[in-house]
Structures are given as C-alpha cells and as structure tokens.
Design a protein around this motif. Structure first.
Motif, PDB file in Angstrom:
ATOM      1  N   UNK A 344     117.577 105.305  51.323  1.00 52.49           N
ATOM      2  CA  UNK A 344     118.127 106.316  50.486  1.00 52.49           C
ATOM      3  C   UNK A 344     117.378 105.844  48.711  1.00 52.49           C
ATOM      4  N   UNK A 345     117.190 104.970  48.649  1.00 44.37           N
ATOM      5  CA  UNK A 345     116.800 104.401  47.182  1.00 44.37           C
ATOM      6  C   UNK A 345     115.383 104.853  47.505  1.00 44.37           C
ATOM      7  N   UNK A 346     114.151 104.015  48.867  1.00 46.87           N
ATOM      8  CA  UNK A 346     113.624 104.046  49.339  1.00 46.87           C
ATOM      9  C   UNK A 346     112.291 105.253  49.035  1.00 46.87           C
ATOM     10  N   UNK A 361     120.131 116.149  48.627  1.00 43.38           N
ATOM     11  CA  UNK A 361     120.426 116.460  49.970  1.00 43.38           C
ATOM     12  C   UNK A 361     121.632 115.616  50.254  1.00 43.38           C
ATOM     13  N   UNK A 362     122.235 116.602  51.945  1.00 45.84           N
ATOM     14  CA  UNK A 362     123.106 115.790  52.342  1.00 45.84           C
ATOM     15  C   UNK A 362     123.352 114.848  52.735  1.00 45.84           C
ATOM     16  N   UNK A 366     125.852 111.074  50.952  1.00 43.52           N
ATOM     17  CA  UNK A 366     126.647 110.261  51.868  1.00 43.52           C
ATOM     18  C   UNK A 366     126.084 109.515  51.238  1.00 43.52           C
ATOM     19  N   UNK A 367     125.352 109.112  50.994  1.00 40.14           N
ATOM     20  CA  UNK A 367     124.865 107.707  50.822  1.00 40.14           C
ATOM     21  C   UNK A 367     124.471 107.123  48.928  1.00 40.14           C
ATOM     22  N   UNK A 368     125.171 108.198  48.473  1.00 36.42           N
ATOM     23  CA  UNK A 368     125.146 108.163  47.102  1.00 36.42           C
ATOM     24  C   UNK A 368     125.503 106.654  46.647  1.00 36.42           C
ATOM     25  N   UNK A 369     126.981 105.562  47.765  1.00 33.74           N
ATOM     26  CA  UNK A 369     126.924 104.511  46.851  1.00 33.74           C
ATOM     27  C   UNK A 369     126.511 103.277  47.824  1.00 33.74           C
TER      28      UNK A 369
END
Ligand code: ZN
Ligand code: ZN
Ligand code: ZN
Length: 386
Positions: A344-346, A361-362, A366-369
């Motif tokens: 997600x970060x990349x 986006x979805x 979901x990968x926010x943490x």
C-alpha cells in the motif's frame, strides 16, 4: 453527462469527477468506446522509425516489416500474411510536408482540425524550423520511456486556432481535471524531471515563437503553461499500436493442425525474444491522447475496468474486467501490473508523486493498518539503480 450505460458525477474535491455504471456489466463487456479530442505519437518513438498514421496512430508497416525492424533481421519471413491488417493501398501523405496517414479520411480530418495550421506554420517559419526546434528541445528534456510530447500541446493550440468556434474547443479542454497552482508546479516538474525544471520557460517561449498563441494566451503565462503541462501529464492516456501484435492475435485465432500450431507458437516466441534483445520493451507505436470520458475514470488498486486499443488505432475501448453492478464506480488502474502488486505504501507513493492524490480505494482501505514500508520489489529496484 448521462446515458443508459453510465453517468458522470462529482465525487469529492480531491478526485473531482467519477464515472459510474447505470446498468449491470458482465466481465468482458464493453462499457464505452471513444475517440480522443486530440492525440499525438511520442517524439522519440516517431524518430526511431515506429511508423504510425500521423492522425490515428494506426501502424503503417506490415506485420512482417514491423517484426523485421524490431528484431533487426531483414530476412525474417512471417507466414499467414492474410493475418496482417495493414493496408498499404489506402495510405496517403500530406503533399506539403510529407506527414503520413493510414487513409484519406485521416489525412482530411487532420487537415481540417489542426494540420493546416501546423503544416503551414512549419513551412512559413522554415528558416528557423521553429516547430522542429521546439520538438528537438523537448526531446532533450524527455528521453524514453516517454510519457508525453510537446507536439500534443502544439496540436491543442492548432485545434483552437483552426476552430470556427474557438470558445467551444476551449471549453472542451476546460472539462479536463485542473489543479491548483502548487499542484501544477509539481506535476510539470515530475513530467520533465528535476534537472529540467528551469527550462519549462524555454519551452513556453519556443512555443510562442512557433505558433500563433493569440486565442490561447491564458495557456502561455508561466502559470498557465505549467497547468497545460499538468493537464497533459495527468489526463493524457497512453496509446499503443502494433502491426505484429495484431498479426499474432489473428494467427492465434486460426484453426490450425497441431504441428503447425506448435511451429507457429515457437516462431512467435522466438521473434518476441529477439525483439527483446534488440529494442527491449519498446515494441509499440506509442503516443498519448486526451479522452473526455476516460479522463473522468478514477484510479483503483482493484480496478473493475481496463482501457484497450483493440482496433489498432486511437479508438479507446473501456472494458469490464469483472462484473459491475448498477451505481458502482467504474475504475481503471493508473499503475501497471507490477506496481499494483506492491505494498500500500509503495502504491500510494507512486500515485501521489505522479498524480498527486491519496488513494482511498477498497484495497487501500483494508490495508490501512499495514506498516509504511516499501515492498520487496521496490527495494530490489532501488538496489539495481543505485
Ligand atoms: Zn489513420
Ligand atoms: Zn502537411
Ligand atoms: Zn488504492
């Protein structure tokens, strides 16, 4: 804008517009097809002999010629020549400047819309070759892999100059996503790279010398020119065409005896290997264009649609890559497949530096943490480049 298939609405301040489904689309369904307002082949791509129609980017080489050039093997023979879609009998060229077209229709349309001004101006100011000089200067600032060309901007100016109703054309361009002054600085810089930031003004002045910019004066203030570069940088859709890949597609659809199929598959693989050795990943005629509907399609890291060029010209087809429900937002990925697999970060780093937005986006939600680390692939890339 709304029809039976889709509608465009304002999403929020950051994303601006979005394209939404008005009906159910099944995987593989065509959502829409459209022609660009304006498009142009990339400058280096054209110089290196990637032969395409000056108006629609349709390949002007036969599949065999294309494969011969890209493999560096002038004796290469391609069987099943009936699978090649190139029709040399229809090709024409501008009698004044030699610009090449796939058909008289393309030649006429180009001339009526923008080529008359560009053709005349390049001849009138021949001593200084001002359009050629502009293109050469651009090329020194923007090496392959190309993502834009200054010639697309020249066509935009010419399009306005040649239009009967100049306001109509200007208002079409104003529909594209516009950024704040700070954003446009950053996008224009990203487009050219840090090294050339100081030279944006050189391009601006050269373009003013090369073209009549009276009707587009607001594009030629320092800020206006940056925002024009940013418009092309963020809305420009890449276009790729290839005579050889169309031949491969058509040959693959043939009903062949097993031994012939094995032979042809081996041949195709060998040709692609040879091409990779000679030209690397530069297989296509490449350019970019401005598409009204496509430009309102937002990014998602789990896209439900993809933009394709199945007619081997600049006609863009937006296709569903999974089932889409009524009211669902239609999204493509602005990142390529490799980039999409990254953390997600990349992904967010790439999107915010190239397009200046934070993806919500979805998949990103979901990968926010997830921890803020670059994915392994990216670390590998960094190792290679350092
Ligand atoms: Zn054409
Ligand atoms: Zn011409
Ligand atoms: Zn995302």
């Amino acid at each position: 804008m709304e029809n039976n298939d889709f509608f465009i609405k304002i999403v929020n301040n950051e994303k601006g517009k979005g394209l939404f489904s008005n009906r159910i689309f099944k995987e593989g369904d065509i959502i829409l097809e459209e022609k660009p307002i304006v498009c142009c082949q990339f400058s280096w791509n054209s110089d290196y002999g990637y032969l395409a129609c000056d108006h629609c980017l349709r390949p002007l080489e036969t599949a065999q010629e294309n494969a011969q050039r890209l493999t560096g093997n002038p004796n290469l023979f391609l069987p099943y020549s009936e699978c090649c879609e190139t029709n040399k009998n229809l090709m024409t060229e501008c009698p004044a400047c030699g610009a090449k077209y796939c058909s008289i229709e393309c030649q006429n349309e180009a001339f009526q819309r923008y080529h008359s001004v560009l053709c005349l101006q390049s001849r009138m100011k021949d001593e200084s070759h001002s359009l050629t000089q502009l293109n050469e200067t651009w090329k020194q600032m923007h090496y392959p892999p190309e993502t834009a060309t200054i010639m697309l901007l020249a066509r935009m100016v010419a399009l306005v100059n040649q239009a009967n109703n100049k306001q109509d054309v200007l208002s079409i361009f104003s529909q594209f996503c516009h950024r704040t002054t700070n954003d446009t600085h950053e996008i224009a810089h990203n487009l050219l790279g840090e090294k050339f930031v100081g030279q944006i003004d050189v391009l601006r002045q050269m373009m003013q010398t090369a073209l009549n910019t009276e009707y587009t004066a607001h594009w030629f203030t320092p800020d206006g020119f940056r925002s024009l570069l940013a418009l092309v940088g963020t809305n420009g859709q890449g276009i790729g065409t290839s005579a050889f890949s169309r031949w491969v597609k058509n040959v693959s659809a043939l009903d062949l005896p097993k031994d012939q199929r094995i032979y042809i598959d081996k041949l195709i693989n060998r040709i692609y290997d040879d091409m990779e050795e000679v030209v690397g990943s530069f297989l296509n005629n490449e350019g970019s264009g401005l598409y009204i509907l496509q430009s309102s399609v937002n990014h998602s890291c789990t896209p439900n649609a993809i933009a394709e060029f199945p007619y081997s010209n600049n006609t863009l087809v937006l296709k569903a890559i999974r089932d889409i429900q009524v009211g669902e937002e239609i999204c493509t990925s602005y990142l390529d497949e490799c980039e999409l697999e990254r953390s997600r970060y990349s992904r967010q780093k790439a999107l915010s530096s190239l397009y200046l937005f934070v993806c919500h986006c979805d998949k990103c939600q979901t990968q926010i943490n997830d921890p803020n680390v670059t994915s392994d692939e990216e670390l590998d890339d960094d190792d290679v480049s350092s």
